[in-house]
Design an enzyme around this catalytic site. Structure first.
Site, mmCIF file in Angstrom:
data_model
loop_
_atom_site.group_PDB
_atom_site.id
_atom_site.type_symbol
_atom_site.label_atom_id
_atom_site.label_comp_id
_atom_site.label_asym_id
_atom_site.label_seq_id
_atom_site.Cartn_x
_atom_site.Cartn_y
_atom_site.Cartn_z
ATOM 1 C CD GLN A 130 7.003 7.512 -10.865
ATOM 2 O OE1 GLN A 130 7.917 7.448 -10.043
ATOM 3 N NE2 GLN A 130 6.703 8.634 -11.514
ATOM 4 C CE1 TYR A 133 9.354 18.704 -18.630
ATOM 5 C CE2 TYR A 133 7.489 19.413 -17.312
ATOM 6 C CZ TYR A 133 8.637 19.711 -18.010
ATOM 7 O OH TYR A 133 9.074 21.012 -18.076
ATOM 8 C CD GLU A 189 8.079 11.906 -21.975
ATOM 9 O OE1 GLU A 189 9.322 11.899 -22.104
ATOM 10 O OE2 GLU A 189 7.504 12.163 -20.895
ATOM 11 C CG ASP A 216 6.479 12.986 -12.667
ATOM 12 O OD1 ASP A 216 7.456 13.397 -12.018
ATOM 13 O OD2 ASP A 216 6.168 11.782 -12.713
ATOM 14 C CB CYS A 257 12.120 12.549 -8.368
ATOM 15 S SG CYS A 257 12.978 13.164 -9.834
#
Length: 463
Positions: A288, A317, A341, A393, A420
């Site tokens: 992040q 993710y 991932e 995410d 996001c």
């Protein structure tokens, strides 16, 4: 007379006078000119401005413009904190402003009000969901944020212009604008004084700093086929205690994970700590950006999923395992956390970070394909192929219909969705609704002050 876009260079850029309307997703406000919708940057609702059309093809559905002069200013307009990103100063100097601080001309409180309006509009229009029913009460500020909204970026990426100067791109442009300090970055980034290094011939410079301080990691991206040794020369000029690595690659950015990571000095990874766990993040890995984001988001996810011993969860993710580690601790040895991932380098980080945690199963691959395969293999081994909870995410583009369908088929009772981008969050929300899920709770966090970006954490439950 036919008007061309700036990029076509067929005519002088056209300046129009516009009354600014509502904010729009992407850092724009909406205006109209002779019946045409114009998306305007660097303006605020209610203002009267003069704006330079940057995209104005006659056949286009809408045009784009940059504010160059404010004729009637909003009461919420303030002087921009960063000269390189100040659109009005840039226009006066005959150049474009750098991207990445497009809300810097607005009071912080007003920025958050605009983000809240944009989130609400996206959720209603694209998600067909009433945000009030999910407890949305406005954009929140993470505990510990600076009052001026500066000094939060622990990661920064720069270009290098032909003269060897540190630079950043203008919005939607290949134009490079030389920069020095970056006010949005933590002090440790600016303390490197990257603009003083010999950068001529390099393509990019990327820097990452641990959220709790510590030695930065600097990546020098060499031009493919360029003269060797340029990154070595720049690395030698860095202060002691700084790790430096060169990336030689064919296209893309250093953070893509494409190319060969070559260590010049120190180590090629950072140590991060969040949610009571330690993580190793390589230069090609993901973490992040905001210094407070990892702890803030991990706490929100744990609260949403409320993991219990013996439960079966999935972290999709998953990055370097930020959420996987505390979830694995919560479910214990009798539980399971499937950590998926797509990026190979980031998945390798997760494997290292979760080594010795048998209930964490790390798998590398595309979520929409890998999740179904992993659950099928588990079912064939004697399990039921179902999950109690999921955290996802995804990248800015969202999860997409196929991934949503796969998640729903796993039957989780609770889904914590970290996003996001409000538009992709809303679209995925509509897809989840068709699969029988509803948004029970949602939080919007201002983890990107002075930009149009925001972070959302939504709890979905089976309807």
């Amino acid at each position: 007379m036919t008007h061309s876009t700036i990029d076509q260079r067929a005519a002088e850029p056209r300046i129009v006078e516009l009354r600014i309307g509502a904010p729009a997703h992407g850092g724009h406000c909406v205006a109209r000119h002779e019946g045409r919708v114009v998306f305007v940057r660097h303006a605020l609702p209610g203002e009267l401005v003069r704006a330079r059309l940057t995209e104005s093809a006659e056949e286009a559905r809408f045009w784009r413009a940059d504010t160059v002069e404010v004729l009637e200013a909003s009461e919420h307009r303030v002087p921009h904190f960063w000269a390189a990103a100040d659109a009005l100063a840039a226009a006066a100097a005959g150049r474009a402003p750098v991207g990445g601080a497009e809300f810097g001309h607005a009071e912080l409180g007003h920025q958050r009000e605009l983000k809240g309006r944009i989130f609400r509009e996206q959720l209603v229009r694209l998600g067909r969901t009433d945000p009030d029913g999910a407890g949305f009460a406005g954009v929140e500020v993470p505990a510990g944020e600076r009052a001026d909204g500066l000094g939060w970026r622990t990661r920064a990426a720069f270009s290098v212009d032909e003269a060897g100067r540190l630079a950043m791109n203008a919005f939607r442009s290949n134009e490079l604008v030389p920069v020095r300090e970056m006010p949005l970055a933590v002090d440790a980034v600016n303390a490197l004084r990257l603009w003083e290094l010999p950068l001529r011939g390099l393509a990019r410079v990327e820097v990452a700093v641990p959220s709790d301080g510590g030695a930065p990691l600097v990546l020098f991206v060499e031009h493919d086929g360029g003269a060797p040794g340029l990154a070595d020369r720049a690395a030698k000029r860095l202060a002691e205690g700084v790790s430096a690595a060169a990336i030689t690659q064919k296209g893309g950015s250093a953070s893509d994970g494409r190319g060969t990571l070559r260590r010049l000095r120190g180590r090629t990874w950072l140590g991060e700590r969040a949610a009571g766990h330690s993580y190793r993040v390589t230069g090609e890995g993901f973490w992040q950006i905001h210094r407070l984001a990892a702890d803030t988001l991990a706490a929100a996810v744990l609260q949403d999923l409320d993991p219990r011993p013996g439960q079966r969860l999935a972290d999709l993710y998953a990055g370097a395992g930020l959420f996987t580690a505390p979830l694995a601790e919560a479910v214990g040895a009798a539980g399971l956390v499937l950590s998926i991932e797509g990026a190979p380098g980031t998945s390798r980080d997760a494997r290292r970070n979760l080594h010795g945690v048998p209930q964490a199963q790390v798998v590398q691959g595309r979520v929409e394909k890998t999740l179904a395969r992993a659950l099928q293999e588990r079912a064939e081994a004697g399990g039921d192929g179902k999950l109690d909870g999921v955290v996802l995410d995804p990248p800015r583009t969202g999860a997409g219909k196929m991934a949503v369908r796969q998640i729903a088929q796993a039957g989780p009772a609770r889904i914590s969705y970290v996003s996001c981008d409000p538009a992709s969050f809303a679209r995925d929300l509509a897809d989840f609704a068709r699969e029988g899920y509803r948004l029970e709770k949602v939080r919007v966090l201002d983890l990107y002050p002075h930009t149009h970006h925001m972070e959302t954490v939504g709890l979905l439950v089976r309807a």
